[in-house]
Design an enzyme around this catalytic site. Structure first.
Site, PDB file in Angstrom:
ATOM      1  N   GLN A 182       0.575  -1.361   0.017  1.00 47.09           N
ATOM      2  CA  GLN A 182       0.101  -0.139  -0.023  1.00 47.09           C
ATOM      3  C   GLN A 182       0.713   1.142   0.008  1.00 47.09           C
ATOM      4  OE1 GLN A 182      -2.690  -0.263   3.385  1.00 47.09           O
ATOM      5  NE2 GLN A 182      -3.718  -2.086   2.577  1.00 47.09           N
ATOM      6  N   HIS A 247      -1.373   0.586   5.663  1.00 48.03           N
ATOM      7  CA  HIS A 247      -1.971   1.664   6.473  1.00 48.03           C
ATOM      8  C   HIS A 247      -1.130   2.618   6.599  1.00 48.03           C
ATOM      9  CE1 HIS A 247      -4.626  -2.088   8.340  1.00 48.03           C
ATOM     10  NE2 HIS A 247      -4.952  -2.035   7.200  1.00 48.03           N
ATOM     11  N   GLU A 340     -15.474   3.643   9.017  1.00 49.92           N
ATOM     12  CA  GLU A 340     -15.973   4.804   9.787  1.00 49.92           C
ATOM     13  C   GLU A 340     -15.878   6.047   9.224  1.00 49.92           C
ATOM     14  OE1 GLU A 340     -13.941   5.113  13.657  1.00 49.92           O
ATOM     15  OE2 GLU A 340     -14.496   3.016  14.220  1.00 49.92           O
ATOM     16  N   TYR A 350     -10.527   8.145  18.718  1.00 50.91           N
ATOM     17  CA  TYR A 350     -11.468   7.527  17.958  1.00 50.91           C
ATOM     18  C   TYR A 350     -11.507   6.139  18.026  1.00 50.91           C
ATOM     19  CZ  TYR A 350     -12.780  12.168  16.558  1.00 50.91           C
ATOM     20  OH  TYR A 350     -13.058  13.381  16.628  1.00 50.91           O
ATOM     21  N   TYR A 361     -10.073 -10.023   9.572  1.00 53.80           N
ATOM     22  CA  TYR A 361     -10.267 -10.180   8.195  1.00 53.80           C
ATOM     23  C   TYR A 361     -10.873 -11.972   8.122  1.00 53.80           C
ATOM     24  CZ  TYR A 361      -8.598  -6.148   6.620  1.00 53.80           C
ATOM     25  OH  TYR A 361      -8.416  -4.533   6.260  1.00 53.80           O
TER      26      TYR A 361
END
Ligand code: HEC
Length: 481
Positions: A182, A247, A340, A350, A361
């Site tokens: 990523q 991430h 979210e 949060y 997963y």
């Protein structure tokens, strides 16, 4: 210490032992305990269908969990509180939601716009026009005041689209990126006062020692096809780099008052999101030159990273400022379930990974905790996950009925959604289109069109208004918030 021990003993004597989490894939749990009565595909048998959107005992998560926990003995539904932990039951609720959404989607004709085909949506008819092809995993788009469009390619190239044409040569001199999984060249943002100062902001994943990497924020200027005068605005300390390829975040947003917000995902180290001594799993705020605002929530706190604006954020790939209220809105990927949408307040937590609406997963339970004192609830969560990516408020004038609506992109579900927001709440959602590629970025363009960076197939396209067609050829369907 002694008192605590006595209390613990008493508590366990009075309450039946909670079964331990099974750590089994929820699909197997369902198949072995529930499929007999509710059918292998949840469509009903001796027990009712769990995917028809009708709930005898209430439609909210807690009611469904209670049905499983306590059963309905006279009607033939056993109680599972003795066999299943509350985490297992939470995972079953997520599984029921996933299967319900799958069933609903199968029965829905979503708009799949192709070239020059008009789509009638609820409030506007539109067409999707291709703007640029020949890109490799475009990640972000931004506009210069002269109409040129900047596009990042994840592999590390900054490209320019000029008068509708992708310039063959990338901008030279952009930072070297860690392009794996990523990671890569991520967001590009143009300073609101670009015409005067020429600053362009980039975020990317940078390599560290021993295969580690972390998100970095720089700014620089464009001169004769080169990225020059580069300044590093945020770079984590070497010991805060993390291994693993997931991430990174990351979006960049200006508040027009001299601050820049940017997000960093938790890098697959979820417990870091709760650590104020670590930069990952956070939204940050700095001055436009990289210095730290004195009124940042943790600026004076021993051991805390002073740029942190909010924490407990899993992987925020959406960040946008509300055009009227100025609030910062954020979208983050959940695990399996629990994507979210948040309204970010300074210093607030949060919740990730202490509270979440998702599970692992592999279908094993994560936690049954979806709320906790001192932790923010999302404005909205998508369970099952849509793989929420970029968000932007629509501020143009070509789609007047969409004014100030929030546009939301999704990767796995390949959707563009339109969310109507009133008083800080989502009151309506519409899927504008689906299944024509992973939506990586969405931007309310300066010309009033909506620009979208698609991956697989890779391209930039835009939504423009069109005259409605009769009869409706591309019917879309409402989805409940
Ligand atoms: C022996 C058959 C049987 C088994 C096994 C069973 N159920 Fe049920 N279930 C029923 C029946 C019958 C009802 C309807 C109860 C009623 O009418 O109130 C029901 C109701 C429910 C409801 C409430 C539905 C509503 O409309 O509110 C849920 C949720 C549910 N079951 C989930 C499960 C799950 C999850 C499992 C496995 C862990 C499971 N059930 C196992 C028979 C069964």
């Amino acid at each position: 210490m002694y008192g605590l021990l006595v209390f613990a003993t008493l508590a366990s004597a009075q309450q039946p032992q909670q079964p331990r989490s099974s750590r089994r894939d929820v699909a197997d749990v369902y198949a072995s305990l529930c499929a007999n009565c509710h059918g292998p595909r949840l469509e009903g048998g001796m027990g009712p269908s769990l995917v028809d959107d009708t709930w005898k005992s209430g439609a909210d998560d807690e009611r469904i969990a209670r049905s499983i926990r306590e059963g309905q003995l006279t009607a033939g539904m056993p109680a599972f509180s003795g066999a299943l932990s509350s985490q297992d039951i939470r995972a079953l609720v997520i599984y029921i939601r996933e299967q319900g959404a799958k069933k609903r989607n199968e029965g829905t004709a979503f708009a799949r716009p192709v070239a020059d085909k008009v789509v009638n949506s609820e409030r506007h008819a539109f067409k999707l026009e291709t703007v640029a092809e020949g890109l490799e995993t475009p990640w972000s788009v931004a506009f210069l005041p002269d109409g040129r469009m900047l596009v990042t390619e994840k592999a590390g190239r900054l490209r320019v689209v000029e008068k509708g044409r992708l310039l063959p040569k990338p901008i030279e001199g952009t930072p070297e990126v860690w392009s794996r999984n990523q990671g890569g060249l991520l967001d590009v943002a143009v300073h609101p006062d670009y015409a005067r100062n020429g600053w362009i902001y980039l975020s990317y994943s940078a390599p560290g020692a021993n295969g580690s990497a972390m998100t970095v924020l720089v700014r620089g200027k464009l001169r004769e096809g080169r990225f020059v005068e580069q300044q590093t605005l945020f770079r984590a300390r070497p010991e805060h780099y993390r291994t693993g390829g997931v991430h990174f975040g990351s979006r960049i947003v200006f508040d027009g008052k001299g601050h820049v917000f940017f997000s960093i995902g938790e890098r697959g180290h979820k417990e870091d999101a709760q650590e104020l001594s670590r930069p990952n799993g956070k939204v940050h705020r700095i001055h436009e030159d990289g210095s730290i605002p004195k009124d940042n929530p943790f600026a004076g706190r021993e051991g805390a990273i002073a740029s942190i604006w909010s924490y407990g954020n899993r992987n925020p790939q959406g960040l946008a400022r509300h055009p009227v209220t100025g609030e910062l809105w954020e979208a983050e990927h959940g695990p399996r379930g629990g994507d979210e949408l948040n309204r970010i307040e300074p210093g607030h937590n949060y919740g990730w990974p202490v509270i979440t609406y998702g599970m692992n997963y592999d279908g094993t339970p994560m936690t049954d905790r979806t709320a906790q004192e001192g932790m923010e609830q999302p404005v909205l969560h998508w369970t099952p996950s849509i793989a929420v990516s970029a968000i932007d408020f629509y501020t143009g004038s070509r789609f007047p009925q969409w004014k100030n609506d929030l546009l939301v992109g999704a990767l796995a579900q390949q959707e563009l959604r339109r969310l109507r927001i009133e008083d800080g709440k989502v009151v309506h959602q519409e899927v504008l289109f689906k299944d024509i590629g992973r939506v990586r970025d969405v931007v309310s363009g300066p010309d009033g069109a909506i620009y979208i960076a698609f991956n697989e197939p890779d391209r930039i396209a835009r939504l423009v208004p069109a005259s409605p067609v009769e009869p409706a050829s591309g019917k879309t369907r409402d989805t409940k918030p």
